[in-house]
Write a protein that holds these residues in place. Structure first.
Motif, mmCIF file in Angstrom:
data_model
loop_
_atom_site.group_PDB
_atom_site.id
_atom_site.type_symbol
_atom_site.label_atom_id
_atom_site.label_comp_id
_atom_site.label_asym_id
_atom_site.label_seq_id
_atom_site.Cartn_x
_atom_site.Cartn_y
_atom_site.Cartn_z
ATOM 1 N N TYR A 105 -5.887 -3.128 -1.114
ATOM 2 C CA TYR A 105 -6.104 -2.888 -2.368
ATOM 3 C C TYR A 105 -7.304 -3.606 -2.992
ATOM 4 C CZ TYR A 105 -1.400 -1.334 -2.452
ATOM 5 O OH TYR A 105 -0.249 -0.344 -2.075
ATOM 6 N N ILE A 180 -3.621 0.660 -8.400
ATOM 7 C CA ILE A 180 -2.503 -0.057 -8.625
ATOM 8 C C ILE A 180 -2.674 -1.066 -9.905
ATOM 9 C CG2 ILE A 180 -0.928 -1.648 -7.416
ATOM 10 C CD1 ILE A 180 -0.973 1.016 -6.083
ATOM 11 N N ARG A 235 1.668 2.612 -9.991
ATOM 12 C CA ARG A 235 0.929 3.340 -9.365
ATOM 13 C C ARG A 235 0.323 4.236 -10.394
ATOM 14 N NH1 ARG A 235 -1.262 4.220 -4.249
ATOM 15 N NH2 ARG A 235 0.519 2.671 -3.453
#
Length: 411
Positions: A105, A180, A235
């Protein structure tokens, strides 16, 4: 104007706020802020209904609608609190955005880098000045040539300003991306040093592997301790739209804009993503798609060309021949005022049509709550202010959505 209570009622009728949300908020806030709660009557039969009796007003929720009687000023204060509680939530929020890159991420920068509000006054004033210069230089060569050059200049000035503004932005293309969102909620009275340490910790992170997400949460809790009321992970999938590029821009403004000149582009601020959930973000993106589908950029260009030509003709033909009199000065001032009012009215009409475009794509409840989150607490304005607003008030936009929903249901 009972704006907040009317807005609550409209949101309930749209389904954006459930009766259970009102009941929860009522239980949480009824005895706060000196409202003087006397008693509450609950009915839990086929439909939940609530009647709350306060010292100076009465509030009832029945059949999915809200009714208030009594001291409307006190009721408005309470309605404002319930609106914030049911749609926006309480407390301060620290939001971290990451882009899912497969193996890890990657942190999306949220430090304000640029504004995504493109001020039309800049291109408007520039094109007006250039129009006057063109008339002074070219009228001796013929009116047809002059008008042609003026029209080309207005179009090029507006296009150049739009794209220079776009190119200056620090942006990330996010078509079809998975984002995210990590949100830590803290109380309003959180100590400044705690907030500063949390922000410093969040700012130090550049990327994390997927299995390090739990460590990130632990790090936030270690700093915030009991001050952190809640940490949520969401998400958000940004839609992939054929022929349209969606960009994310680090900006302190809760805003989105669309461009439809050479390319079709939608620009969304990081703060907007931080404030909205996935459905609300999609509703806003489809609102911007409505602007593109309705060709609103071209309408604004046409209006700018029309005003530039009218203004130049008044200054260089009518006034020199008729003289600088009260009549000609008044006429020119009225034309300028009419241009401004017409431009703002056109903008408000375009916004309503874009809302209805998003509504026609199935974004009803989410569009309504997105509008409230973006504009709260400025959901209503006086009549004088409304004349000079580029967007309709939140209350009028949601009422328009409610009316259109009723029409669609009646078919």
């Amino acid at each position: 104007m009972r704006a907040y209570s009317k807005l609550l009622d409209s949101l309930m009728k749209l389904g954006s706020i459930k009766v259970s949300d009102i009941v929860r908020s009522l239980n949480t806030n009824a005895e706060k802020n000196g409202n003087g709660l006397l008693y509450v009557v609950y009915s839990l039969n086929s439909d939940i209904s609530v009647e709350a009796y306060f010292t100076r007003f009465y509030l009832a929720v029945t059949n999915g609608s809200l009714r208030i009687r009594g001291d409307w000023r006190k009721a408005e204060e309470f309605s404002k609190i319930m609106l914030r509680d049911t749609v926006i939530g309480n407390g301060k929020k620290l939001v971290m955005l990451f882009r899912d890159e497969g193996e890890e991420y990657v942190k999306i920068p949220t430090r304000p880098g640029s504004s995504i509000t493109m001020n039309p006054a800049v291109s408007f004033i520039t094109s007006s000045i250039l129009t006057l210069i063109i008339f002074l230089l070219l009228t001796k060569y013929g009116i047809l040539l002059t008008l042609t050059v003026v029209i080309a200049q207005v179009l090029l000035t507006n296009i150049a300003y739009t794209y220079v503004s776009f190119l200056r932005m620090i942006k990330l293309r996010v078509n079809g991306s998975s984002i995210i969102k990590v949100t830590a909620t803290l109380p309003i009275d959180v100590p400044e040093d705690t907030l500063t340490r949390l922000i410093s910790y969040a700012s130090s992170i550049r990327s994390i592997s997927k299995n390090q997400l739990a460590l990130l949460i632990s790090g936030l809790r270690a700093i915030g301790g009991s001050r952190i009321l809640n940490i949520s992970i969401e998400r958000v999938l940004v839609p992939s739209i054929k022929g349209v590029n969606v960009y994310l821009v680090p900006s302190p403004e809760c805003n989105a804009v669309s461009l439809n000149l050479i390319n079709k582009v939608i620009v969304v601020s990081t703060k907007l993503v931080a404030c909205l959930n996935e459905d609300e973000l999609k509703a806003v993106i489809h609102h911007e798609l409505g602007h593109i589908a309705n060709k609103d950029t071209y309408k604004a260009l046409a209006a700018s060309v029309a005003y530039s030509l009218t203004s130049a003709v008044m200054l260089l033909y009518v006034i020199p021949r008729a003289g600088l009199t009260i009549v000609t000065i008044t006429a020119y001032a009225l034309i300028a005022l009419l241009a401004v009012v017409t431009s703002l009215a056109l903008s408000r009409i375009n916004e309503t049509k874009a809302d209805l475009y998003a509504l026609s794509r199935g974004y009803k409840e989410s569009l309504a709550t997105a509008l409230v989150k973006v504009t709260y607490p400025s959901i209503h304005s006086s009549l004088v202010k409304r004349i000079f607003l580029s967007h309709p008030t939140t209350l009028s936009r949601i009422n328009a959505i409610l009316k259109m929903t009723k029409r669609l249901n009646e078919r």
